[in-house]
Design a protein around this motif. Structure first.
Motif, PDB file in Angstrom:
ATOM      1  N   ARG A 277       0.832  -1.210   0.000  1.00 48.48           N
ATOM      2  CA  ARG A 277       0.000   0.000   0.000  1.00 48.48           C
ATOM      3  C   ARG A 277       0.866   1.261   0.000  1.00 48.48           C
ATOM      4  O   ARG A 277       0.627   2.198  -0.760  1.00 48.48           O
ATOM      5  N   ASN A 278       1.870   1.283   0.854  1.00 39.48           N
ATOM      6  CA  ASN A 278       2.734   2.466   0.923  1.00 39.48           C
ATOM      7  C   ASN A 278       3.547   2.643  -0.347  1.00 39.48           C
ATOM      8  O   ASN A 278       3.856   3.770  -0.746  1.00 39.48           O
ATOM      9  N   ALA A 279       3.885   1.533  -0.995  1.00 43.90           N
ATOM     10  CA  ALA A 279       4.614   1.628  -2.265  1.00 43.90           C
ATOM     11  C   ALA A 279       3.810   2.407  -3.287  1.00 43.90           C
ATOM     12  O   ALA A 279       4.351   3.248  -4.019  1.00 43.90           O
ATOM     13  N   ARG A 280       2.519   2.139  -3.340  1.00 40.46           N
ATOM     14  CA  ARG A 280       1.677   2.818  -4.326  1.00 40.46           C
ATOM     15  C   ARG A 280       1.506   4.302  -4.011  1.00 40.46           C
ATOM     16  O   ARG A 280       1.070   5.072  -4.869  1.00 40.46           O
ATOM     17  N   ASN A 281       1.867   4.699  -2.791  1.00 41.07           N
ATOM     18  CA  ASN A 281       1.822   6.111  -2.409  1.00 41.07           C
ATOM     19  C   ASN A 281       3.197   6.770  -2.420  1.00 41.07           C
ATOM     20  O   ASN A 281       3.345   7.916  -1.988  1.00 41.07           O
ATOM     21  N   GLY A 282       4.206   6.025  -2.893  1.00 44.94           N
ATOM     22  CA  GLY A 282       5.529   6.606  -3.042  1.00 44.94           C
ATOM     23  C   GLY A 282       6.448   6.463  -1.847  1.00 44.94           C
ATOM     24  O   GLY A 282       7.503   7.110  -1.803  1.00 44.94           O
ATOM     25  N   MET A 283       6.078   5.632  -0.869  1.00 47.27           N
ATOM     26  CA  MET A 283       6.958   5.404   0.271  1.00 47.27           C
ATOM     27  C   MET A 283       7.759   4.134   0.048  1.00 47.27           C
ATOM     28  O   MET A 283       7.190   3.057  -0.139  1.00 47.27           O
ATOM     29  N   LEU A 284       9.076   4.250   0.087  1.00 52.46           N
ATOM     30  CA  LEU A 284       9.959   3.115  -0.157  1.00 52.46           C
ATOM     31  C   LEU A 284      10.683   2.732   1.122  1.00 52.46           C
ATOM     32  O   LEU A 284      11.279   3.577   1.793  1.00 52.46           O
ATOM     33  N   PHE A 285      10.645   1.443   1.447  1.00 49.74           N
ATOM     34  CA  PHE A 285      11.428   0.908   2.550  1.00 49.74           C
ATOM     35  C   PHE A 285      12.744   0.384   1.976  1.00 49.74           C
ATOM     36  O   PHE A 285      12.740  -0.434   1.053  1.00 49.74           O
ATOM     37  N   THR A 286      13.856   0.851   2.522  1.00 54.65           N
ATOM     38  CA  THR A 286      15.168   0.441   2.022  1.00 54.65           C
ATOM     39  C   THR A 286      16.049   0.003   3.185  1.00 54.65           C
ATOM     40  O   THR A 286      15.717   0.220   4.357  1.00 54.65           O
ATOM     41  N   THR A 287      17.173  -0.590   2.853  1.00 52.93           N
ATOM     42  CA  THR A 287      18.103  -1.041   3.884  1.00 52.93           C
ATOM     43  C   THR A 287      18.729   0.127   4.633  1.00 52.93           C
ATOM     44  O   THR A 287      19.304  -0.065   5.712  1.00 52.93           O
ATOM     45  N   GLN A 288      18.636   1.327   4.095  1.00 51.44           N
ATOM     46  CA  GLN A 288      19.210   2.507   4.745  1.00 51.44           C
ATOM     47  C   GLN A 288      18.175   3.369   5.453  1.00 51.44           C
ATOM     48  O   GLN A 288      18.536   4.237   6.259  1.00 51.44           O
ATOM     49  N   ILE A 290      13.769   5.021   5.204  1.00 50.44           N
ATOM     50  CA  ILE A 290      12.519   5.225   4.477  1.00 50.44           C
ATOM     51  C   ILE A 290      12.640   6.437   3.553  1.00 50.44           C
ATOM     52  O   ILE A 290      13.064   7.514   3.972  1.00 50.44           O
ATOM     53  N   ILE A 291      12.259   6.233   2.307  1.00 49.40           N
ATOM     54  CA  ILE A 291      12.311   7.289   1.297  1.00 49.40           C
ATOM     55  C   ILE A 291      10.899   7.662   0.871  1.00 49.40           C
ATOM     56  O   ILE A 291      10.111   6.786   0.487  1.00 49.40           O
ATOM     57  N   ASN A 292      10.565   8.930   0.950  1.00 47.71           N
ATOM     58  CA  ASN A 292       9.360   9.437   0.284  1.00 47.71           C
ATOM     59  C   ASN A 292       9.817   9.908  -1.090  1.00 47.71           C
ATOM     60  O   ASN A 292      10.358  10.993  -1.239  1.00 47.71           O
ATOM     61  N   ILE A 293       9.596   9.052  -2.082  1.00 42.97           N
ATOM     62  CA  ILE A 293      10.162   9.307  -3.402  1.00 42.97           C
ATOM     63  C   ILE A 293       9.523  10.512  -4.075  1.00 42.97           C
ATOM     64  O   ILE A 293      10.058  11.035  -5.074  1.00 42.97           O
ATOM     65  N   ARG A 294       8.425  11.020  -3.530  1.00 42.86           N
ATOM     66  CA  ARG A 294       7.790  12.211  -4.092  1.00 42.86           C
ATOM     67  C   ARG A 294       8.551  13.493  -3.746  1.00 42.86           C
ATOM     68  O   ARG A 294       8.348  14.528  -4.390  1.00 42.86           O
ATOM     69  N   ASN A 295       9.395  13.439  -2.730  1.00 47.92           N
ATOM     70  CA  ASN A 295      10.108  14.645  -2.296  1.00 47.92           C
ATOM     71  C   ASN A 295      11.041  15.175  -3.380  1.00 47.92           C
ATOM     72  O   ASN A 295      11.690  14.403  -4.102  1.00 47.92           O
ATOM     73  N   LYS A 296      11.150  16.475  -3.452  1.00 48.47           N
ATOM     74  CA  LYS A 296      11.949  17.122  -4.494  1.00 48.47           C
ATOM     75  C   LYS A 296      13.431  16.752  -4.406  1.00 48.47           C
ATOM     76  O   LYS A 296      14.143  16.772  -5.419  1.00 48.47           O
ATOM     77  N   LYS A 297      13.902  16.382  -3.212  1.00 52.60           N
ATOM     78  CA  LYS A 297      15.318  16.074  -3.030  1.00 52.60           C
ATOM     79  C   LYS A 297      15.786  14.923  -3.922  1.00 52.60           C
ATOM     80  O   LYS A 297      16.981  14.770  -4.178  1.00 52.60           O
ATOM     81  N   VAL A 369      16.705  -1.377  13.752  1.00 49.78           N
ATOM     82  CA  VAL A 369      15.474  -0.621  13.997  1.00 49.78           C
ATOM     83  C   VAL A 369      15.716   0.862  13.738  1.00 49.78           C
ATOM     84  O   VAL A 369      14.919   1.537  13.076  1.00 49.78           O
ATOM     85  N   LYS A 370      16.821   1.370  14.238  1.00 52.45           N
ATOM     86  CA  LYS A 370      17.135   2.788  14.024  1.00 52.45           C
ATOM     87  C   LYS A 370      17.439   3.073  12.556  1.00 52.45           C
ATOM     88  O   LYS A 370      17.019   4.086  12.005  1.00 52.45           O
ATOM     89  N   GLN A 371      18.148   2.156  11.922  1.00 52.69           N
ATOM     90  CA  GLN A 371      18.586   2.378  10.543  1.00 52.69           C
ATOM     91  C   GLN A 371      17.428   2.313   9.557  1.00 52.69           C
ATOM     92  O   GLN A 371      17.256   3.212   8.722  1.00 52.69           O
ATOM     93  N   CYS A 372      16.615   1.275   9.637  1.00 55.85           N
ATOM     94  CA  CYS A 372      15.591   1.092   8.610  1.00 55.85           C
ATOM     95  C   CYS A 372      14.364   1.967   8.833  1.00 55.85           C
ATOM     96  O   CYS A 372      13.543   2.089   7.934  1.00 55.85           O
ATOM     97  N   MET A 373      14.243   2.587  10.009  1.00 60.64           N
ATOM     98  CA  MET A 373      13.085   3.441  10.265  1.00 60.64           C
ATOM     99  C   MET A 373      13.420   4.925  10.159  1.00 60.64           C
ATOM    100  O   MET A 373      12.527   5.769  10.299  1.00 60.64           O
TER     101      MET A 373
END
Length: 376
Positions: A277-288, A290-297, A369-373
């Motif tokens: 569900r979050n993937a379809r909204n642009g939220m990516l879980f990564t090993t480093q 969480i990325i909101n891929i919609r962000n301009k950065k 926990v600290k890294q992936c969140m």
């Protein structure tokens, strides 16, 4: 099906085990991608197998019963053949969907009357009919019919609901015993612990479920809005009662942090719609993190999505390109994000298992926990 513990962690209750069904053997801890209607949204079965390496997926009795319907599934030879999936399948009984349909359903001792969210047609689920439906669907692991209580929930309501769930379990066990699998392989029933966030109810329910003697057990009624601390407290309490030599499945949970903390408490199996569900909204879980891929950065970031994962996405797609796809509502954006998230969740389970085997799980968990969140 059988469950074998291969390693116990030193310092936590985490376990590394193996579960075997007639559709294969898989290692635990495990996350089961949710394929509610016979599909993990935005992923091909080949990607589930070859990229994410998912050994088991989850389907839903309520949704499959309504569409495509039992006649189609049975003509196909069961859900495995209908969707082209050769590995294991677990089906939720529809209890959570009944919970979510609070405005268009009525619960009594016999079962649940509800209206379809699709066309408003009337239907009636009983413990017996839900077992029959799951026989026709043909999942390897089937769930007992239960009532999932909301949060917050009054004590008396939680108590009465739990006791009815226990009575329903007896009917589910009887129905499974008097019927046979339809497609030539075994199906195995998991009962569900309920009791909201009340300690005495959870203890009583865990005892009843343990006494049922099924091959595995589930914990329901959590991840419905309660604080994470309440969830962890209930998981720890229930795991202290449920048999250690049988798999424990925490239903509908959750974030990477939730998974890791519950593994430490003795949970073996998980499912949740969050990564898809979050993937379809642009939220990516990564090993480093969480990325909101919609962000301009990420607009001109031409690096791979997640170099910590060994998947083909890294050879083709950059953050900038995926941001472009998501911003333009291109289907490929949702597909790439879903493959990333499901691959990460399965990677996290495999890494957790490695750390349990190595005896380094506790330290790794605290760091991970600290890294992936963290938000990138």
């Amino acid at each position: 099906m059988f469950y074998k513990i291969e390693h116990n962690d030193i310092g936590t209750s985490a376990r590394a085990g193996v579960i075997t069904t007639d559709h294969g053997t898989f290692e635990t801890p495990i996350f089961m991608p949710v394929g509610t209607a016979g599909t993990v949204k935005a992923m091909h079965q080949r990607e589930l197998e070859q990229e994410a390496d998912a050994p088991i997926i989850l389907g839903n009795t309520y949704h499959l019963y309504l569409r495509p319907g039992l006649n189609i599934i049975e003509q196909a030879g069961g859900l495995h053949k209908f969707i082209g999936w050769k590995r294991s399948i677990l089906t939720d009984s529809g209890g959570f969907q009944v919970y979510s349909l609070s405005g268009i359903r009525k619960i009594n001792e016999e079962g649940v009357k509800f209206k379809s969210h699709i066309d408003g047609s009337a239907h009636f689920f009983t413990p017996e009919s839900v077992m029959d439906i799951q026989r026709t669907i043909g999942a390897d692991i089937v769930m007992a019919f239960d009532e999932c209580t909301p949060y917050p929930c009054e004590y008396e309501y939680a108590r009465k609901s739990m006791e009815m769930t226990h009575r329903w379990l007896g009917r589910c066990v009887t129905r499974m015993a008097e019927t046979e699998p339809k497609y030539g392989y075994q199906q195995h029933l998991f009962p569900i612990v309920q009791g909201s966030v009340y300690k005495d109810l959870r203890l009583k329910s865990a005892e009843v479920i343990a006494e049922a003697g099924c091959v595995g057990n589930a914990i329901g009624g959590l991840s419905v809005g309660e604080p994470a601390e309440e969830m962890y407290a209930m998981s720890e309490l229930v795991c202290s009662v449920l048999p250690k030599d049988k798999p424990r499945y925490l239903m509908g949970v959750g974030t990477p942090e939730n998974l890791l903390e519950n593994i430490a408490l003795g949970i073996d199996m998980f499912d949740c719609v969050m990564p898809t569900r979050n993937a379809r909204n642009g939220m990516l879980f990564t090993t480093q993190g969480i990325i909101n891929i919609r962000n301009k950065k990420w607009e001109n970031d031409f690096t791979p999505l997640d170099q910590g994962l060994d998947i083909y996405l890294n050879d083709y797609y950059t953050k900038a390109y995926v941001r472009h796809l998501v911003h333009n509502n291109e289907m490929l954006g949702a597909q790439i994000a879903t493959i990333q998230n499901i691959s990460f969740y399965l990677w996290l389970m495999r890494e957790a298992r490695k750390q349990i085997v190595a005896g380094t799980f506790r330290e790794w968990k605290e760091r991970m926990v600290k890294q992936c969140m963290q938000r990138l």
